[in-house]
Design a protein around this motif. Sequence first.
Motif, short mmCIF file in Angstrom:
data_model
loop_
_atom_site.label_atom_id
_atom_site.label_comp_id
_atom_site.label_asym_id
_atom_site.label_seq_id
_atom_site.Cartn_x
_atom_site.Cartn_y
_atom_site.Cartn_z
N THR A 108 0.93 -1.12 0.03
CA THR A 108 0.01 0.04 -0.04
C THR A 108 0.89 1.18 0.04
OG1 THR A 108 -1.82 1.22 1.17
CG2 THR A 108 -0.33 -0.01 2.52
N THR A 109 0.37 2.39 -0.62
CA THR A 109 1.23 3.64 -0.64
C THR A 109 0.70 4.68 0.14
OG1 THR A 109 0.21 4.33 -2.81
CG2 THR A 109 2.31 3.04 -2.79
N ASP A 110 -0.72 4.38 0.67
CA ASP A 110 -1.37 5.34 1.37
C ASP A 110 -2.24 4.83 2.62
OD1 ASP A 110 -3.55 3.96 0.11
OD2 ASP A 110 -4.26 5.38 -0.96
N ALA A 111 -1.70 4.10 3.27
CA ALA A 111 -2.12 3.65 4.59
C ALA A 111 -3.37 2.65 4.42
CB ALA A 111 -2.37 4.66 5.53
N TYR A 112 -3.50 2.04 3.38
CA TYR A 112 -4.60 0.93 3.02
C TYR A 112 -5.85 2.05 2.80
CZ TYR A 112 -1.43 -1.94 5.66
OH TYR A 112 -0.48 -2.46 6.33
N GLN A 113 -5.88 2.99 2.23
CA GLN A 113 -6.91 3.94 2.13
C GLN A 113 -7.59 3.58 0.53
OE1 GLN A 113 -8.58 5.58 4.31
NE2 GLN A 113 -6.95 4.50 5.66
N ALA A 114 -6.85 3.67 -0.17
CA ALA A 114 -7.26 3.75 -1.77
C ALA A 114 -6.20 2.55 -2.61
CB ALA A 114 -7.46 4.95 -2.60
N THR A 115 -4.96 2.69 -2.15
CA THR A 115 -4.03 1.68 -2.99
C THR A 115 -3.75 0.55 -2.17
OG1 THR A 115 -2.14 2.50 -1.86
CG2 THR A 115 -2.73 3.61 -3.85
N GLY A 116 -3.12 -0.40 -2.89
CA GLY A 116 -2.63 -1.81 -2.17
C GLY A 116 -3.52 -2.90 -2.74
N CYS A 117 -2.80 -4.07 -2.60
CA CYS A 117 -3.32 -5.22 -3.27
C CYS A 117 -2.43 -6.49 -3.00
CB CYS A 117 -3.47 -5.02 -4.80
SG CYS A 117 -4.46 -6.19 -5.46
N TYR A 118 -3.33 -7.68 -2.98
CA TYR A 118 -2.53 -9.02 -2.77
C TYR A 118 -1.86 -9.39 -4.05
CZ TYR A 118 -4.24 -9.91 2.37
OH TYR A 118 -4.52 -9.69 3.66
N ASN A 119 -0.92 -9.93 -3.83
CA ASN A 119 -0.12 -10.60 -4.88
C ASN A 119 -0.12 -9.94 -6.08
OD1 ASN A 119 0.25 -12.76 -2.70
ND2 ASN A 119 -1.76 -13.52 -3.41
N LEU A 120 -0.31 -10.75 -7.20
CA LEU A 120 -0.24 -10.03 -8.53
C LEU A 120 -1.69 -9.70 -8.87
CD1 LEU A 120 2.26 -12.27 -9.97
CD2 LEU A 120 2.70 -9.97 -9.25
#
Length: 169
Positions: A108-120
Amino acid sequence: MVRASSFRSFGKKLKRHVRRDTNSNGHEVTLKLGQHAVGYVSGDQYYGAKASINVWAPSVANQYEFSLSQMWVISGSFGDDLNTIEAGWQVSPELYGDNYPRFFTYWTTDAYQATGCYNLLCSGFVQTNNRIAIGAAISPTSSYTGGQFDISLLIWKVTNENQDGNSYS
């Protein structure tokens, strides 16, 4: 994607509420959700971390619970500028559809707010080793009275240094 409630939530961490129960006296208690150890360094000369993590196959009570062991590399504060890269193993019937421990990554790049993802499951993570299947089940696993098995993890920032000594990522 079949298990996701929507395309937008596919591969995202779910916001979970803390489960509460009552003890034998009728008083509400908060269940302990996890154990952790923290080691940290500060400065700008660090490019990654390495860990060896024992692999288990814990039981989870239902498809919405999960268990994991991970290395968590963070930058920023626990506000909106938190960046994390996470890797380890997890048992998550909701994400994988079974109860096997599986190798995972998360970012994540924004504390799990809008970005982030598991695996691919979404863009933002680049896999550099084609011999390791992210999301694959891990076997064998450790047992209390038997053999112990682990995985080694390395999270590393790759930089290219040019002739003037400046580094570029």
